[in-house]
Motif scaffolding. Sequence first.
Motif, PDB file in Angstrom:
ATOM      1  N   GLY A 174      41.905  51.539  27.855  1.00 40.15           N
ATOM      2  CA  GLY A 174      41.639  50.631  26.732  1.00 40.15           C
ATOM      3  C   GLY A 174      42.239  49.257  26.930  1.00 40.15           C
ATOM      4  O   GLY A 174      41.990  48.343  26.126  1.00 40.15           O
ATOM      5  N   LEU A 175      43.013  49.068  28.000  1.00 38.07           N
ATOM      6  CA  LEU A 175      43.697  47.793  28.216  1.00 38.07           C
ATOM      7  C   LEU A 175      42.751  46.661  28.605  1.00 38.07           C
ATOM      8  O   LEU A 175      43.106  45.487  28.486  1.00 38.07           O
ATOM      9  N   LEU A 176      41.538  46.996  29.048  1.00 31.74           N
ATOM     10  CA  LEU A 176      40.598  45.963  29.484  1.00 31.74           C
ATOM     11  C   LEU A 176      39.645  45.514  28.373  1.00 31.74           C
ATOM     12  O   LEU A 176      38.821  44.625  28.607  1.00 31.74           O
ATOM     13  N   GLU A 177      39.747  46.093  27.211  1.00 32.05           N
ATOM     14  CA  GLU A 177      38.839  45.714  26.120  1.00 32.05           C
ATOM     15  C   GLU A 177      38.916  44.207  25.860  1.00 32.05           C
ATOM     16  O   GLU A 177      39.994  43.666  25.600  1.00 32.05           O
ATOM     17  N   GLY A 178      37.763  43.530  25.956  1.00 31.32           N
ATOM     18  CA  GLY A 178      37.709  42.089  25.715  1.00 31.32           C
ATOM     19  C   GLY A 178      38.224  41.244  26.867  1.00 31.32           C
ATOM     20  O   GLY A 178      38.237  40.018  26.765  1.00 31.32           O
ATOM     21  N   LYS A 179      38.625  41.886  27.949  1.00 32.94           N
ATOM     22  CA  LYS A 179      39.176  41.144  29.096  1.00 32.94           C
ATOM     23  C   LYS A 179      38.193  41.145  30.262  1.00 32.94           C
ATOM     24  O   LYS A 179      37.241  41.920  30.312  1.00 32.94           O
ATOM     25  N   MET A 180      38.467  40.279  31.237  1.00 36.10           N
ATOM     26  CA  MET A 180      37.656  40.198  32.447  1.00 36.10           C
ATOM     27  C   MET A 180      37.966  41.371  33.365  1.00 36.10           C
ATOM     28  O   MET A 180      39.073  41.905  33.370  1.00 36.10           O
ATOM     29  N   CYS A 181      36.983  41.731  34.168  1.00 39.59           N
ATOM     30  CA  CYS A 181      37.181  42.827  35.116  1.00 39.59           C
ATOM     31  C   CYS A 181      36.199  42.676  36.271  1.00 39.59           C
ATOM     32  O   CYS A 181      35.056  42.272  36.083  1.00 39.59           O
ATOM     33  N   ALA A 182      36.668  43.007  37.473  1.00 40.04           N
ATOM     34  CA  ALA A 182      35.791  43.085  38.647  1.00 40.04           C
ATOM     35  C   ALA A 182      35.821  44.514  39.161  1.00 40.04           C
ATOM     36  O   ALA A 182      36.778  45.250  38.946  1.00 40.04           O
ATOM     37  N   THR A 183      34.750  44.910  39.835  1.00 45.32           N
ATOM     38  CA  THR A 183      34.703  46.211  40.497  1.00 45.32           C
ATOM     39  C   THR A 183      33.674  46.115  41.610  1.00 45.32           C
ATOM     40  O   THR A 183      33.100  45.045  41.844  1.00 45.32           O
ATOM     41  N   HIS A 184      33.422  47.206  42.310  1.00 38.39           N
ATOM     42  CA  HIS A 184      32.437  47.155  43.385  1.00 38.39           C
ATOM     43  C   HIS A 184      31.061  46.842  42.788  1.00 38.39           C
ATOM     44  O   HIS A 184      30.682  47.402  41.763  1.00 38.39           O
ATOM     45  N   TRP A 185      30.324  45.964  43.453  1.00 36.05           N
ATOM     46  CA  TRP A 185      29.021  45.541  42.909  1.00 36.05           C
ATOM     47  C   TRP A 185      28.085  46.732  42.701  1.00 36.05           C
ATOM     48  O   TRP A 185      27.272  46.730  41.773  1.00 36.05           O
ATOM     49  N   SER A 186      28.191  47.772  43.535  1.00 34.10           N
ATOM     50  CA  SER A 186      27.282  48.904  43.397  1.00 34.10           C
ATOM     51  C   SER A 186      27.583  49.745  42.155  1.00 34.10           C
ATOM     52  O   SER A 186      26.740  50.534  41.723  1.00 34.10           O
ATOM     53  N   ALA A 187      28.785  49.593  41.589  1.00 31.22           N
ATOM     54  CA  ALA A 187      29.168  50.350  40.399  1.00 31.22           C
ATOM     55  C   ALA A 187      29.067  49.519  39.124  1.00 31.22           C
ATOM     56  O   ALA A 187      29.361  50.013  38.034  1.00 31.22           O
ATOM     57  N   ALA A 188      28.638  48.270  39.249  1.00 29.20           N
ATOM     58  CA  ALA A 188      28.651  47.351  38.104  1.00 29.20           C
ATOM     59  C   ALA A 188      27.773  47.832  36.951  1.00 29.20           C
ATOM     60  O   ALA A 188      28.183  47.781  35.785  1.00 29.20           O
ATOM     61  N   ALA A 189      26.579  48.303  37.248  1.00 24.92           N
ATOM     62  CA  ALA A 189      25.658  48.723  36.182  1.00 24.92           C
ATOM     63  C   ALA A 189      26.221  49.916  35.418  1.00 24.92           C
ATOM     64  O   ALA A 189      26.160  49.963  34.184  1.00 24.92           O
ATOM     65  N   VAL A 190      26.766  50.882  36.142  1.00 24.79           N
ATOM     66  CA  VAL A 190      27.359  52.061  35.492  1.00 24.79           C
ATOM     67  C   VAL A 190      28.560  51.649  34.659  1.00 24.79           C
ATOM     68  O   VAL A 190      28.756  52.131  33.539  1.00 24.79           O
ATOM     69  N   PHE A 191      29.356  50.737  35.193  1.00 22.53           N
ATOM     70  CA  PHE A 191      30.543  50.270  34.471  1.00 22.53           C
ATOM     71  C   PHE A 191      30.150  49.600  33.157  1.00 22.53           C
ATOM     72  O   PHE A 191      30.756  49.839  32.113  1.00 22.53           O
ATOM     73  N   LYS A 192      29.117  48.765  33.209  1.00 18.11           N
ATOM     74  CA  LYS A 192      28.654  48.078  31.998  1.00 18.11           C
ATOM     75  C   LYS A 192      28.204  49.064  30.934  1.00 18.11           C
ATOM     76  O   LYS A 192      28.453  48.862  29.737  1.00 18.11           O
ATOM     77  N   GLN A 193      27.539  50.116  31.359  1.00 15.72           N
ATOM     78  CA  GLN A 193      27.075  51.114  30.398  1.00 15.72           C
ATOM     79  C   GLN A 193      28.233  51.848  29.755  1.00 15.72           C
ATOM     80  O   GLN A 193      28.229  52.100  28.553  1.00 15.72           O
ATOM     81  N   ARG A 194      29.234  52.208  30.541  1.00 15.73           N
ATOM     82  CA  ARG A 194      30.360  52.970  30.022  1.00 15.73           C
ATOM     83  C   ARG A 194      31.311  52.122  29.201  1.00 15.73           C
ATOM     84  O   ARG A 194      31.929  52.601  28.248  1.00 15.73           O
ATOM     85  N   PHE A 195      31.457  50.851  29.578  1.00 17.98           N
ATOM     86  CA  PHE A 195      32.447  49.987  28.928  1.00 17.98           C
ATOM     87  C   PHE A 195      31.816  48.650  28.529  1.00 17.98           C
ATOM     88  O   PHE A 195      32.101  47.604  29.111  1.00 17.98           O
ATOM     89  N   PRO A 196      30.938  48.666  27.511  1.00 22.32           N
ATOM     90  CA  PRO A 196      30.191  47.459  27.142  1.00 22.32           C
ATOM     91  C   PRO A 196      31.058  46.334  26.569  1.00 22.32           C
ATOM     92  O   PRO A 196      30.621  45.186  26.543  1.00 22.32           O
ATOM     93  N   ASN A 197      32.265  46.642  26.111  1.00 19.72           N
ATOM     94  CA  ASN A 197      33.114  45.614  25.510  1.00 19.72           C
ATOM     95  C   ASN A 197      34.045  44.939  26.505  1.00 19.72           C
ATOM     96  O   ASN A 197      34.895  44.138  26.124  1.00 19.72           O
ATOM     97  N   ILE A 198      33.895  45.279  27.781  1.00 16.34           N
ATOM     98  CA  ILE A 198      34.697  44.641  28.830  1.00 16.34           C
ATOM     99  C   ILE A 198      33.866  43.551  29.488  1.00 16.34           C
ATOM    100  O   ILE A 198      32.679  43.718  29.749  1.00 16.34           O
ATOM    101  N   ASN A 199      34.488  42.412  29.740  1.00 16.86           N
ATOM    102  CA  ASN A 199      33.804  41.250  30.303  1.00 16.86           C
ATOM    103  C   ASN A 199      33.716  41.396  31.820  1.00 16.86           C
ATOM    104  O   ASN A 199      34.505  40.817  32.563  1.00 16.86           O
ATOM    105  N   LEU A 200      32.733  42.170  32.281  1.00 15.92           N
ATOM    106  CA  LEU A 200      32.598  42.432  33.706  1.00 15.92           C
ATOM    107  C   LEU A 200      32.169  41.172  34.447  1.00 15.92           C
ATOM    108  O   LEU A 200      31.255  40.470  34.030  1.00 15.92           O
ATOM    109  N   GLN A 201      32.847  40.905  35.576  1.00 15.34           N
ATOM    110  CA  GLN A 201      32.540  39.757  36.432  1.00 15.34           C
ATOM    111  C   GLN A 201      32.081  40.284  37.795  1.00 15.34           C
ATOM    112  O   GLN A 201      32.869  40.364  38.738  1.00 15.34           O
ATOM    113  N   PRO A 202      30.813  40.678  37.920  1.00 16.74           N
ATOM    114  CA  PRO A 202      30.359  41.369  39.136  1.00 16.74           C
ATOM    115  C   PRO A 202      30.398  40.526  40.399  1.00 16.74           C
ATOM    116  O   PRO A 202      30.406  41.079  41.499  1.00 16.74           O
TER     117      PRO A 202
END
Length: 329
Positions: A123-151
């Motif tokens: 829960g620490l990333l809620e509303g914050k920026m986050c990076a992860t592997h580009w191949s996992a970005a879509a899954v990450f967005k679905q699971r954590f829509p309130n995190i500001n993903l920076q793919p």
Amino acid sequence: MKHLTILVPNGENNLSSIVGSYKIFNRANAIFTAKGRNAVFTIELVGTSQKIGFYDDLFTVQPHKKLSEIKKTNCIIIPSLNHNFDSAVQENQEIIDWINKQYHLGAEVASICTGAFLLAATGLLEGKMCATHWSAAAVFKQRFPNINLQPDQLITDENGIYTNGGAYSFLNLILYLIEKFYDRETALLCSKIFQIDMNRSQQSEFIIFNGQKEHEDEAVLEAQEYLEQNFQEKISIAYLSEKLHITRRNFDRRFIKATGVTPLDYLQRVKIEAAKKQLENYPKTVTEVMYEVGYNDAKAFRDVFCRITGLSPVEYKLRYNKNASFIEK
């Protein structure tokens, strides 16, 4: 002396991100002590199990300490989880709770690659920026829509929480942290010893765009297929929404919800992915490729290509086409 915890979660993890972090931080300590300075960190591998196997138990790691023994730490490294995200979260709830507690006690936290899933579960990333592997970005967005993903980003840094992109780009994150906790001279020396390019700031050029299709909106799936099959043509998004009998505003909303991008951005990414393959594999000029993927404006093509990959078409061709031996004007 501060304490650095390199976590060894249960389940399938990436051994290289654990070993690499441990090795480079230890070298930074050695550089400091060789100069008569105190080492910055006591570095320990920590987990909830006495032994964790990797790659069908071909390798095993025995953490220095059990998680329950670490009452307070100053910095936490979360390794890559490979791709079993759900099971990793389920198997490591004790670690998730511990990370949350330590952050609120003042610890800084860094996740490597898909370790972002474990960090996000705190829960620490809620509303914050986050990076992860580009191949996992879509899954990450679905699971954590309130995190500001920076793919596209290689590293994010916000309120004592650090994340990074995929695979061996974790080496750049480790150097970033060494510059922060030690000094730039030590980070530069580590970059030379381990031969890591410190100048990388994005993972854009490595992204392979496949399009997020793990959703149940049939109209959007039809639109995606249409865009992928007809990207060379001049496509009107308004025409496409009308063809699907959906108002333009509702079409955009549904498309973004399903795929994470607008229909126009999706079309541009399909075009640029096709252009990348042409530039990588064939002795074509940038102009020829531009026309083949449906652009007739050189500036527009270059601008979109740069935005998506972080490189100009010419730079991309010179870097990835082994037969590119000239610079186009």
